[in-house]
Design an enzyme around this catalytic site. Structure first.
Site, PDB file in Angstrom:
ATOM      1  N   ARG A  71      -4.920  17.360  41.474  1.00 33.58           N
ATOM      2  CA  ARG A  71      -4.674  18.569  40.666  1.00 33.58           C
ATOM      3  C   ARG A  71      -5.588  18.555  39.438  1.00 33.58           C
ATOM      4  NH1 ARG A  71      -0.844  18.647  36.983  1.00 33.58           N
ATOM      5  NH2 ARG A  71       0.739  17.602  38.216  1.00 33.58           N
ATOM      6  N   TYR A 124     -12.639  44.294  35.878  1.00 32.04           N
ATOM      7  CA  TYR A 124     -12.032  44.114  37.202  1.00 32.04           C
ATOM      8  C   TYR A 124     -10.534  44.429  37.103  1.00 32.04           C
ATOM      9  CZ  TYR A 124     -10.304  41.686  41.310  1.00 32.04           C
ATOM     10  OH  TYR A 124      -9.670  41.370  42.478  1.00 32.04           O
ATOM     11  N   ASP A 196     -17.698  37.631  32.354  1.00 31.49           N
ATOM     12  CA  ASP A 196     -17.503  37.561  33.806  1.00 31.49           C
ATOM     13  C   ASP A 196     -18.835  37.930  34.455  1.00 31.49           C
ATOM     14  OD1 ASP A 196     -16.994  38.120  36.503  1.00 31.49           O
ATOM     15  OD2 ASP A 196     -14.976  38.883  36.113  1.00 31.49           O
ATOM     16  N   LYS A 221     -16.818  35.561  45.658  1.00 33.09           N
ATOM     17  CA  LYS A 221     -17.763  36.631  45.961  1.00 33.09           C
ATOM     18  C   LYS A 221     -19.144  36.042  46.268  1.00 33.09           C
ATOM     19  CE  LYS A 221     -14.218  39.177  44.860  1.00 33.09           C
ATOM     20  NZ  LYS A 221     -14.037  39.671  43.501  1.00 33.09           N
TER      21      LYS A 221
HETATM   22  C1  LIG Z   1     -13.002  39.620  42.622  1.00 34.21           C
HETATM   23  C2  LIG Z   1     -13.266  39.585  41.174  1.00 34.21           C
HETATM   24  C3  LIG Z   1     -12.446  38.831  40.319  1.00 34.21           C
HETATM   25  C4  LIG Z   1     -11.212  38.092  40.809  1.00 34.21           C
HETATM   26  O1  LIG Z   1     -11.553  37.030  41.640  1.00 34.21           O
HETATM   27  P1  LIG Z   1     -10.563  36.418  42.777  1.00 34.21           P
HETATM   28  O2  LIG Z   1     -11.343  35.263  43.292  1.00 34.21           O
HETATM   29  O3  LIG Z   1     -10.330  37.496  43.774  1.00 34.21           O
HETATM   30  O4  LIG Z   1      -9.303  36.037  42.078  1.00 34.21           O
HETATM   31  C5  LIG Z   1     -12.760  38.814  38.973  1.00 34.21           C
HETATM   32  N1  LIG Z   1     -13.824  39.499  38.486  1.00 34.21           N
HETATM   33  C6  LIG Z   1     -14.615  40.249  39.281  1.00 34.21           C
HETATM   34  C7  LIG Z   1     -15.766  40.979  38.679  1.00 34.21           C
HETATM   35  C8  LIG Z   1     -14.374  40.313  40.651  1.00 34.21           C
HETATM   36  O5  LIG Z   1     -15.164  41.060  41.428  1.00 34.21           O
END
Ligand SMILES: *Cc1c(COP(=O)(O)O)cnc(C)c1O
Length: 418
Positions: A71, A124, A196, A221
């Protein structure tokens, strides 16, 4: 060789002059495993055994390198963190089970009741939910600024806030935020700056070099790129990464070693994939802007994008995601989506396959229709995440799908006349 700080996040190897495609392949991969495999072993072990108490204590207190419990840290997960740190030019990185877990751990570890966080209206959908509901409930003041109104951020930041949270380009309308300008305004006002970077990836944009303190990814992604593993990662200043790590260690949303392996494997081709996806997306955006059934195309690579100049200054490619509005409203969207042959209709992006969706089913599925409207997100929008297919095939597919808008109208008209 990637090392762990006793209990903390992963320290990146010393920066090298390697280009990003080279770093994507080699960075953060320790050698010297038993049996000398050339690939990172997937360590499916909950804990790590010691021969004696003294050695165990040294590892547990951080005075010797070693893992204790998965963890906290795990060798496969550490290699993933070290690779991301190297790609982002970060001092350190730590990881989480998903992108949302990484965003939540970052915000909750750096903010306390009474603090103020400033962000943009477009983030997001899951992140928007944190700003609209969770943080205010915890006594954290949230100020959301019009996404592309630089002066509005500067006014708020001059008052002194704890944290500035940015996302660029945005999901799903591809708005662009001026990172260098706002990072400076944030720092001048004493704010920590968090970005982000999921849409751009370190191949196209390096927020830390533009003045940010931390960069976050949904590794689900583009970093992983194959739509087969969830993950999140936070990279940047080591003291801040350590705070995020300590929060995640206790709250427990740790990255699974098998997912870490899939993400590591995917990242080896990151530079190749993103270069291809960015070039194809630009070609597709140009095709769509000239199409009579398309009302608007949102892509920072187009000269008519309102922030094209900012995008050119801070990005080396414009990324693999675009969105567009079609004629015919919701019916038009339905007609196009149901006719596309080379795309998954799915809530994902950044994969090797083309993936399409609408905000109500993808990025902003967590929001109500009213919240989407208040965030300025059109309902008749198609988000198109370009895969690594031949761009000519994708354009031909879009061409035939868009022709369905008219065809559907003709069919509806015939039905009425009957
Ligand atoms: C998909 C996404 C997230 C969240 O990510 P997860 O892995 O689905 O929790 C956060 N920021 C952006 C810009 C995203 O496209």
């Amino acid at each position: 060789m990637a090392t762990t700080t006793g209990s903390g996040g992963t320290i990146a190897p010393a920066p090298t002059r390697d280009g990003i495609a080279t770093a994507a392949v080699w960075a953060g991969e320790p050698r010297g495993h038993a049996g000398a495999p050339t690939q990172i072993p997937v360590v499916h072990s909950v804990s790590y055994g010691y021969r004696d108490l003294a050695g165990w204590i040294k590892a547990a207190t951080g005075s010797a390198v070693g893992h204790i419990y998965s963890r906290n840290t795990n060798p496969t997960v550490s290699a993933f963190e070290a690779k991301v740190a190297a790609l982002e030019g970060a001092q350190a990185a730590t990881s989480c089970a998903t992108g949302m877990a990484a965003i939540t751990a970052t915000l909750l570890s750096l903010l306390s009741p009474g603090d103020t966080v400033v962000s943009q209206r477009d983030t997001y959908g899951g992140t928007s939910q944190l700003f609209l509901h969770l943080l205010p409930r915890l006594g954290i003041r949230v100020i959301l600024v019009d996404t592309e109104d630089d002066a509005a951020y500067e006014d708020v930041l001059a008052e002194g806030v704890t944290l500035l949270y940015l996302e660029t380009p945005t999901n799903p309308t591809l708005k662009v935020v001026d990172l260098a300008r706002l990072a400076k305004a944030g720092r001048d006002g004493g704010a920590l700056v968090v970005v982000d970077n999921t849409f751009a990836t370190p191949v196209n944009q390096r927020p830390l070099a533009l003045g940010a303190d931390l960069v976050i990814h949904s590794a689900t992604k583009f970093l992983g790129g194959h739509a087969d593993a969830l993950g999140g990662v936070v990279a940047g200043r080591s003291d801040l990464v350590q705070r995020v790590y300590e929060h995640r260690e206790i709250t427990g949303a740790s990255l699974d070693p098998h997912a870490a392996y899939l993400l590591l494997r995917g990242m080896k081709t990151l530079a190749l994939r993103v270069a291809r996806q960015s070039a194809s997306a630009l070609e597709i955006a140009r095709f769509l802007s000239a199409h009579p059934q398309v009302r608007a195309v949102h892509y920072p690579g187009l000269p008519e994008h309102p922030r094209h100049a900012v995008a050119c200054a801070q990005m080396s490619g414009f990324g693999g995601v675009l969105s567009f509005e079609v004629q015919g409203g919701a019916d038009g969207v339905a007609a196009v989506l149901s006719r596309l042959r080379l795309a998954h209709l799915a809530a994902n992006l950044g994969a090797v396959e083309t993936v399409v969706g609408s905000p109500a089913t993808t990025s902003h599925v967590e929001c109500t229709a009213e919240e989407r409207a208040s965030l300025g997100i059109p309902e008749a929008l198609i988000r198109y995440s370009v895969g690594i297919e031949e761009p000519a095939d994708l354009i031909a597919d879009l061409e035939q799908a868009l022709s369905g808008i008219g065809a559907r109208d003709v069919a509806a008209l015939a039905a009425v006349e009957d």
